[in-house]
Write an enzyme that holds these catalytic residues in place. Structure first.
Site, PDB file in Angstrom:
ATOM      1  N   GLU A  57      40.328   0.907  46.028  1.00 53.81           N
ATOM      2  CA  GLU A  57      39.932  -0.170  45.101  1.00 53.81           C
ATOM      3  C   GLU A  57      39.798   0.365  43.672  1.00 53.81           C
ATOM      4  O   GLU A  57      38.737   0.277  43.044  1.00 53.81           O
ATOM      5  CB  GLU A  57      38.621  -0.803  45.566  1.00 53.81           C
ATOM      6  CG  GLU A  57      38.745  -1.525  46.891  1.00 53.81           C
ATOM      7  CD  GLU A  57      37.466  -2.231  47.311  1.00 53.81           C
ATOM      8  OE1 GLU A  57      37.553  -3.269  48.002  1.00 53.81           O
ATOM      9  OE2 GLU A  57      36.362  -1.750  46.957  1.00 53.81           O
ATOM     10  N   GLU A 100      41.664  -3.933  53.930  1.00 56.79           N
ATOM     11  CA  GLU A 100      40.306  -4.339  54.300  1.00 56.79           C
ATOM     12  C   GLU A 100      40.247  -5.855  54.367  1.00 56.79           C
ATOM     13  O   GLU A 100      40.757  -6.544  53.485  1.00 56.79           O
ATOM     14  CB  GLU A 100      39.257  -3.855  53.283  1.00 56.79           C
ATOM     15  CG  GLU A 100      39.088  -2.358  53.187  1.00 56.79           C
ATOM     16  CD  GLU A 100      38.018  -1.958  52.171  1.00 56.79           C
ATOM     17  OE1 GLU A 100      37.137  -2.799  51.881  1.00 56.79           O
ATOM     18  OE2 GLU A 100      38.070  -0.825  51.671  1.00 56.79           O
TER      19      GLU A 100
END
Length: 481
Positions: A176, A370
Site C-alpha cells: 500500500e 487484500e
C-alpha cells in the site's frame, strides 16, 4: 455465474509484523512496528523514543506464526490455497538494516516456511516491505527520506531474491505504497508531524526513493530469471462524487489521482503531469539523480495488486457530511451504502469498479492482494464461530470480481483474502477486529491459548476454491459444513 479462470490463484494474506511474533528471536532486530503500542487509536503517531519495555506491543508476539507456521500452513492447505501472500521481515534478515552481512538464522527461517508452502502446493507471493522498516534506519538515518536507505534495501532485496529465487516467483515491493501520505512514520520511517509546513516535501522525497528502489528491484529480478514477477501494490478505495455537481466530480477526480500517481510512476514509468503541477503549486522540489528518470522508465512492474475494503464519497462542500470510517480515507459516508461494525462501507460493486478503473488505465494484470471483513467474532459454547456476515461479505465481493473478469474482460489472476487467519490489527494494535477464516484464541492484551479454530467461513472458502472452477462461487445462503 461464469467460472473463474482455471489457473486463478486463490488464497489468503498475512504480514510478518502482524503474525510472526518472535520479535527478538534468532538475531532479529526491531522494526518500526515493534515500537507501536497495542490498543491505540487508528494510526496514532508512533514515537520510537517513548518505547516502554513494560508496555504491551502486540507485534512482539503476533500470533506466533514464527513457531506455528507449519500448523497454520496445514490449515491453509486444508482450505485449498493456491497462494499465500506474506512478507519477509527486513529486520529478521538485516537486524539493523545497514548490516554488511545477513542474519543466517533469519534466512533459514524463511527456507523452512517456503519449503512447507511448496510441500502444500501453495505459491508464495512475497511483499518485500510491509510497513516494517528496521528501527535503526528510522532513528539513525531518517528512513526513506535518506537516499542511503535505497542501498540498504537493495542489499536486502538481492539477498532474499537470490536465496529464494526457486521458491518464490511473485514479489511485491511496497505494501500500500500510497499510505505514505497518511502514515509516513509507519510506512516510510519518516518522522514528520502534521503541523510541519514542509510535511509533503519530506514525504514525496521519501516516496521518490521508494520508486527508485522499486525499479531497481524489478531490474534485479529480471536479471535473475524470466520466472521472477514483480508487482506494485496500492491501497485502493474508489471515492465517488456525492452528487452530479461538476464541483463534486472534480473533487472525486482529484481524490482518484492521488492514488493513481503511485501506480503511474511504477507502471507508466514517469511522473504524471497532474502531479508535477501539484508539486509546482505547492513548492515541492524532488531531488533526483541524473539516471533516476531513465531507471523508472525502463523498469516498470509486471502487474498491479491492490487492497480493497470499502468506498466513500466526496464533495466540494463538506457542510453537514459525516466523515467515512476506514483507516485513513478522508471522505464521507454514502447514504446508499451499508456499514460494517467498524464503520467501513460495504460496497461489493466498488470492487468491480476498482478492477475496471485500474485495468482500463494500466492494462497490466491485476491481483486482489487484500479484501475482507473485520468483525467481532463470538466463540459459542460449543467452540464454534458462526460468521455468516463474513460469508455474505465475501460471496458478494467474489461475485463482483467474477463479473469484472467475465463481463468486463478485466485480467485478474488471483485473490488473497485478508488476514486469512486472525492477526494483529495494523491500525489499532488490537485482536478483536478479526478477518480470518481461522480463529486465534487471543485477546486485546495478548492473553489466550493461541488455539486455532476453524470458523464457518473456513469451510465455505474451502468449497469456493474446490468448486468454483467447475460451476460457481458459493452464495451465502448455501450450506456450509
Amino acid at each position: 455465474m461464469t467460472e473463474f479462470p482455471k489457473d486463478f490463484l486463490w488464497g489468503g494474506a498475512i504480514s510478518a509484523n502482524q503474525s510472526e511474533g518472535a520479535w527478538n528471536v534468532d538475531g532479529k532486530g526491531p522494526s518500526i512496528q515493534d515500537v507501536a503500542p497495542g490498543n491505540r487509536n487508528v494510526f496514532t503517531p508512533i514515537d520510537p523514543l517513548k518505547y516502554d519495555p513494560k508496555g504491551y506491543y502486540p507485534t512482539h508476539n503476533g500470533i506466533d506464526f514464527y513457531h506455528r507456521y507449519a500448523e497454520d500452513i496445514k490449515l491453509f492447505e486444508e482450505m485449498g490455497f493456491k497462494v499465500l501472500r506474506m512478507s519477509i521481515a527486513w529486520s529478521r534478515i538485516f537486524p539493523n538494516g545497514d548490516d554488511d552481512q545477513p542474519n543466517e538464522k533469519g534466512l533459514e527461517y524463511y527456507d523452512h516456511v517456503f519449503k512447507a508452502l511448496r510441500a502444500a502446493n501453495i505459491e508464495p507471493l512475497v511483499t518485500l516491505s510491509h510497513f516494517e522498516i528496521p528501527l535503526h534506519l528510522v532513528t539513525e538515518y531518517g528512513g526513506w527520506e535518506n537516499r542511503d536507505t535505497i542501498k540498504f534495501f537493495m542489499r536486502f532485496v538481492k539477498t532474499v531474491m537470490t536465496r529464494y529465487q526457486h521458491q518464490v516467483h511473485y514479489w511485491l515491493t511496497f505494501n500500500e505504497i500510497n499510505m505514505a501520505l497518511y502514515a509516513p512514520l509507519q510506512t516510510l520511517g519518516v518522522d514528520v508531524k502534521m503541523s510541519d509546513p514542509d510535511r509533503e516535501q519530506h514525504i514525496y522525497q521519501a516516496v521518490h526513493h521508494q520508486f527508485v528502489a522499486s525499479s531497481l528491484s524489478v531490474a534485479f529480478a529480471r536479471g535473475l530469471s524470466t520466472e521472477q514477477h514483480v508487482g506494485a501494490m496500492l491501497g485502493y478505495s474508489p471515492i465517488y462524487p456525492l452528487t452530479g455537481k461538476p464541483e463534486d466530480m472534480l473533487a472525486s477526480l482529484k481524490a482518484e489521482q492521488e492514488k493513481f500517481f503511485f501506480a503511474d510512476v511504477q507502471i507508466k514509468g514517469h511522473y504524471p503531469e497532474f502531479q508535477l503541477q501539484y508539486f509546482k503549486r505547492h513548492g515541492i522540489n524532488i531531488q533526483m539523480l541524473p539516471d533516476d528518470e531513465a531507471l523508472l522508465a525502463n523498469n516498470p512492474v509486471d502487474f498491479l495488486s491492490f487492497s480493497y475494503y470499502s468506498t466513500a464519497v466526496i464533495s466540494a462542500d463538506s457542510a453537514g457530511q459525516t466523515e467515512a470510517q476506514g483507516n485513513v480515507i478522508h471522505a464521507f459516508e454514502s447514504p446508499y451504502i451499508p456499514k460494517s461494525e467498524w464503520g467501513w462501507q460495504i460496497d461489493p460493486l466498488g470492487l468491480r469498479l476498482s478492477c475496471n478503473y485500474l485495468y482500463d488505465r494500466y492494462h497490466v494484470p491485476l491481483f486482489i492482494a487484500e479484501n475482507g471483513l473485520g468483525a467481532h467474532d463470538q466463540l459459542t459454547d460449543d467452540g464454534a464461530i458462526h460468521d455468516d456476515y463474513r460469508i455474505n461479505y465475501l460471496s458478494q465481493h467474489l461475485q463482483a470480481l467474477n463479473d469484472a473478469i467475465n463481463l468486463d474482460g478485466v485480467n485478474v489472476f488471483g485473490y488473497t483474502a485478508w488476514g486469512c487467519i486472525d492477526i494483529i490489527s495494523a491500525a489499532a494494535g488490537e485482536m478483536e477486529k478479526r478477518y480470518g477464516f481461522i480463529y486465534v484464541d487471543q485477546d486485546n492484551q495478548g492473553k489466550g491459548t493461541l488455539q486455532r479454530i476453524r470458523k464457518d467461513s473456513f469451510w465455505w472458502y474451502q468449497r469456493v476454491i474446490a468448486e468454483n472452477g467447475a460451476k460457481q462461487v458459493l452464495q451465502a445462503d448455501q450450506e456450509v459444513k
